[in-house]
Scaffold this active site. Sequence first.
Site, PDB file in Angstrom:
ATOM      1  N   PRO A   1     -13.390 -20.114  -2.202  1.00 49.56           N
ATOM      2  CA  PRO A   1     -14.250 -19.077  -2.862  1.00 49.56           C
ATOM      3  C   PRO A   1     -13.539 -17.859  -2.742  1.00 49.56           C
ATOM      4  CG  PRO A   1     -15.745 -20.418  -1.525  1.00 49.56           C
ATOM      5  CD  PRO A   1     -14.341 -21.018  -1.296  1.00 49.56           C
ATOM      6  N   GLU A   2     -13.442 -16.941  -3.702  1.00 53.74           N
ATOM      7  CA  GLU A   2     -13.029 -15.611  -3.547  1.00 53.74           C
ATOM      8  C   GLU A   2     -14.271 -14.863  -4.171  1.00 53.74           C
ATOM      9  OE1 GLU A   2      -9.264 -14.919  -5.556  1.00 53.74           O
ATOM     10  OE2 GLU A   2      -8.753 -16.977  -5.226  1.00 53.74           O
TER      11      GLU A   2
ATOM     12  N   HIS B   1     -22.339 -33.750   4.904  1.00 57.77           N
ATOM     13  CA  HIS B   1     -21.782 -32.478   5.038  1.00 57.77           C
ATOM     14  C   HIS B   1     -22.795 -31.248   5.117  1.00 57.77           C
ATOM     15  CE1 HIS B   1     -18.158 -34.545   4.671  1.00 57.77           C
ATOM     16  NE2 HIS B   1     -18.233 -34.969   3.372  1.00 57.77           N
TER      17      HIS B   1
ATOM     18  N   ARG C   1     -15.099 -29.438   4.543  1.00 56.64           N
ATOM     19  CA  ARG C   1     -13.984 -29.237   5.397  1.00 56.64           C
ATOM     20  C   ARG C   1     -14.185 -28.218   6.760  1.00 56.64           C
ATOM     21  NH1 ARG C   1      -8.980 -27.664   1.676  1.00 56.64           N
ATOM     22  NH2 ARG C   1      -7.847 -28.080   3.743  1.00 56.64           N
TER      23      ARG C   1
ATOM     24  N   ARG D   1       4.006   0.257   2.248  1.00 51.61           N
ATOM     25  CA  ARG D   1       3.902  -1.101   2.321  1.00 51.61           C
ATOM     26  C   ARG D   1       5.253  -1.891   1.577  1.00 51.61           C
ATOM     27  NH1 ARG D   1      -1.155  -3.849   4.184  1.00 51.61           N
ATOM     28  NH2 ARG D   1      -2.485  -2.027   4.537  1.00 51.61           N
TER      29      ARG D   1
END
Length: 269
Positions: free
Chosen positions: A2-3, A91, A110, A150
């Site tokens: 998930p972002e 889970h 996970r 950068r």
Amino acid sequence: MPELPEVETVRRSLRPVIGRRIEAVEVFEARLRRPLASDFAHRLSGHVVEDIKRRGKYLLFRLSGGDTLLAHLGMSGALLLQAAGVAREAHDHVRLQLSGAAQLTFNDPRRFGLLDLGHGEEFPELGNVGPDPLDEAFSLAAFIALTRGRKKPVKNLLMDQRALGGIGNIYANEILFRARVRPGRQAHRLTRAELARLFDATRAVLAHAIALGGSSISDYRDATGRPGYFHLRLAVYDRAGKPCPRCRTPVRHAVHAGRSSFYCPTCQR
Ligand SMILES: [Zn+2]
């Protein structure tokens, strides 16, 4: 994984939790990314959830009394708002019994996800999270400042959580496509016009993804179990060899810092 758009969608779908009291906490599995403290359930019980905020990919449940429940979904975590009494599934690691006959379940196959209890925003993880690209206070000038000096690919900068909070591989690829910038370009070499396009594309792609409920890749779902639909609109991510939606040139695949990049060699310079 998930972002930002998925975490923001989860946050919005958790709105019904605000105002409810945490009546009891059950811990079925304490071994998450960091093990839950032995007094986690005891300290969390009895508080009312006053608000739910987001910083990058972190959710912050503000509790009565000034404490905060910090949550991160990791690779595969889900926060599910259920009716009280829904049976435990595989889970399901932590369950909060809420007032109003509801329960909030943290499920994570996970176990890279994180739950932690602390005061205010005093969590070691948050000290490393950069500005949120959707924060009103985050400006083009601040974005340009991030790129100074950068000497690394701009895609790595977009995904660096200490520089900007919340963008992962999927959205970094989509943002660069929309901005017409190649993922491997050195961040400090981008022109002002390119940086302005990138800044606008970052907000536009994230906002569009949130409007569609995020991307349901690897079983992501919001708190009501609903999937997102942005993955159906992906322009380049995971589309190697398929036509660019803008010019029909086959999308190309490359690897930057161990992560897959997808771009159009004609549109992105
Ligand atoms: Zn193209």
